[in-house]
Write a protein that holds these residues in place. Structure first.
Motif, PDB file in Angstrom:
ATOM      1  N   UNK A 215       0.838  -1.203   0.000  1.00  0.00           N
ATOM      2  CA  UNK A 215       0.000   0.000   0.000  1.00  0.00           C
ATOM      3  C   UNK A 215       0.872   1.251   0.000  1.00  0.00           C
ATOM      4  N   UNK A 216       1.916   1.229   0.813  1.00  0.00           N
ATOM      5  CA  UNK A 216       2.847   2.370   0.848  1.00  0.00           C
ATOM      6  C   UNK A 216       3.448   2.614  -0.541  1.00  0.00           C
ATOM      7  N   UNK A 217       3.855   1.529  -1.197  1.00  0.00           N
ATOM      8  CA  UNK A 217       4.477   1.660  -2.515  1.00  0.00           C
ATOM      9  C   UNK A 217       3.503   2.196  -3.552  1.00  0.00           C
ATOM     10  N   UNK A 262      -2.003  -0.989  13.704  1.00  0.00           N
ATOM     11  CA  UNK A 262      -1.174  -0.756  12.515  1.00  0.00           C
ATOM     12  C   UNK A 262      -2.045  -0.557  11.273  1.00  0.00           C
ATOM     13  N   UNK A 263      -3.092  -1.344  11.152  1.00  0.00           N
ATOM     14  CA  UNK A 263      -3.963  -1.209   9.991  1.00  0.00           C
ATOM     15  C   UNK A 263      -4.767   0.091  10.046  1.00  0.00           C
ATOM     16  N   UNK A 264      -5.137   0.507  11.256  1.00  0.00           N
ATOM     17  CA  UNK A 264      -5.904   1.744  11.400  1.00  0.00           C
ATOM     18  C   UNK A 264      -5.121   2.961  10.936  1.00  0.00           C
ATOM     19  N   UNK A 265      -3.793   2.855  10.912  1.00  0.00           N
ATOM     20  CA  UNK A 265      -2.951   3.973  10.482  1.00  0.00           C
ATOM     21  C   UNK A 265      -2.912   4.126   8.961  1.00  0.00           C
ATOM     22  N   UNK A 266      -3.474   3.168   8.230  1.00  0.00           N
ATOM     23  CA  UNK A 266      -3.465   3.209   6.772  1.00  0.00           C
ATOM     24  C   UNK A 266      -4.701   3.956   6.265  1.00  0.00           C
ATOM     25  N   UNK A 267      -4.497   4.909   5.400  1.00  0.00           N
ATOM     26  CA  UNK A 267      -5.615   5.650   4.829  1.00  0.00           C
ATOM     27  C   UNK A 267      -6.517   4.703   4.044  1.00  0.00           C
ATOM     28  N   UNK A 268      -7.798   4.816   4.301  1.00  0.00           N
ATOM     29  CA  UNK A 268      -8.756   3.953   3.636  1.00  0.00           C
ATOM     30  C   UNK A 268      -9.261   2.820   4.508  1.00  0.00           C
TER      31      UNK A 268
END
Length: 309
Positions: A215-217, A262-268
């Motif tokens: 996702x970051x990439x 950790x997942x909550x920190x991902x947009x979306x």
């Protein structure tokens, strides 16, 4: 998303096994069969000659909508009746239920679920006494859900593709996380109760790291928003004892909590968490199924915390 509070149906909680020893005894008990004209039951295989799954599909209680929400329930012979009673108690009418179980009429088919719900597992990580247990069928099972099963459900319940939820408990929770990280667009929402993060040397956490890295990439945001609800219990299955990696010592935070944050920190991502300190691993199945019904209907179960980014 419609946000509302959803009170649990206590009768469903009372039906839960009291701990893993009770759950083991309950596994071979006959599954509850609900007789209602809204329910269709059939066996379905991925291909001719292959082993089949026992499927139960409950159409929505209300008039047929243009597209209804759908809750897919792993270990369906045990969880489908719990979800049916919870839905009726809450008066939810625009939700179809899909129980994915096994022929034979038992609540839990232990050997088949081990195969369906797990990745290929190294011998050093196997903590199952039954030598007949096989692992590694999770991707084939996910192919079945994504293909033949969804096609069958589409012919029965007129599902809305944007309102579909997958729920699993224990190894089913592990499978739900795997499905979410390998095919996040397959469902809008995922609910995992006491996911077996310890399985296979916590390989799901390595999978999560690769998922987040991808996702970051790709720009740091999920292409399609995902809702995730994680629930954890306050005790361990006794047969695993101190060997379990994710919460083996009393008072230690379950690894599922760290994964949720950790997942909550991902947009979306829209991530929800509940810790049930008074529930055991086995007894969590019933109340978490009730919460999954609420979650699939677009509600926030009473007492569930939404994690901030």
């Amino acid at each position: 998303m419609t946000t509302m509070l959803f009170a649990r149906h206590e009768a469903s909680r009372a039906a839960a096994p009291a701990g893993r020893s009770a759950a083991q005894r309950a596994a071979d008990q006959p599954a509850e069969i609900i007789d209602d004209p809204r329910i269709e039951r059939f066996d379905l295989a991925a291909e001719a000659g292959a082993a089949s799954w026992h499927i139960q599909v409950a159409r929505p209680a209300g008039p047929p909508p243009a597209g209804c929400a759908v809750l897919y329930l792993l270990d369906g012979d045990a969880t489908f009746p719990l979800a049916w009673h919870a839905q009726a108690a809450a008066g939810i009418r625009d939700l179809a239920l899909v129980g994915i179980g096994y022929p034979g009429g038992r609540r839990i088919d232990v050997r088949r679920r081990y195969y369906d719900l797990t990745p290929p597992t190294a011998a050093e990580y196997m903590r199952v006494r039954d030598p007949a247990v096989r692992t590694g069928g999770q991707d084939a099972f996910l192919d079945f859900i994504a293909g033949p099963l969804r096609d069958a459900v589409a012919r029965i319940a007129q599902p809305d593709p944007a309102r579909q939820t997958l729920f699993g408990h224990s190894l089913g929770g592990l499978f739900a996380l795997h499905a979410m990280m390998t095919r996040p667009a397959l469902f809008r929402s995922y609910a995992a109760a006491d996911p077996s993060i310890w399985w296979n040397g916590q390989s799901i956490l390595r999978e999560a790291a690769a998922f987040a890295g991808g996702i970051d990439a790709a720009g740091g945001t999920l292409a399609r928003p995902v809702r995730l609800q994680i629930e954890t219990s306050g005790s361990l299955p006794p047969t695993l004892g101190r060997a379990r990696d994710d919460a083996a010592r009393e008072g230690e935070e379950p690894a599922a909590h760290g994964l949720a944050h950790r997942l909550a920190a991902i947009a979306g991502f829209e991530v929800y968490l509940r810790h049930e300190a008074h529930e055991t691993h086995g007894s969590l199945m019933a109340p978490s199924t009730v919460d999954a019904v609420a979650f699939a209907a677009g509600a926030v179960p009473d007492g569930v915390q939404r994690l901030a980014r």
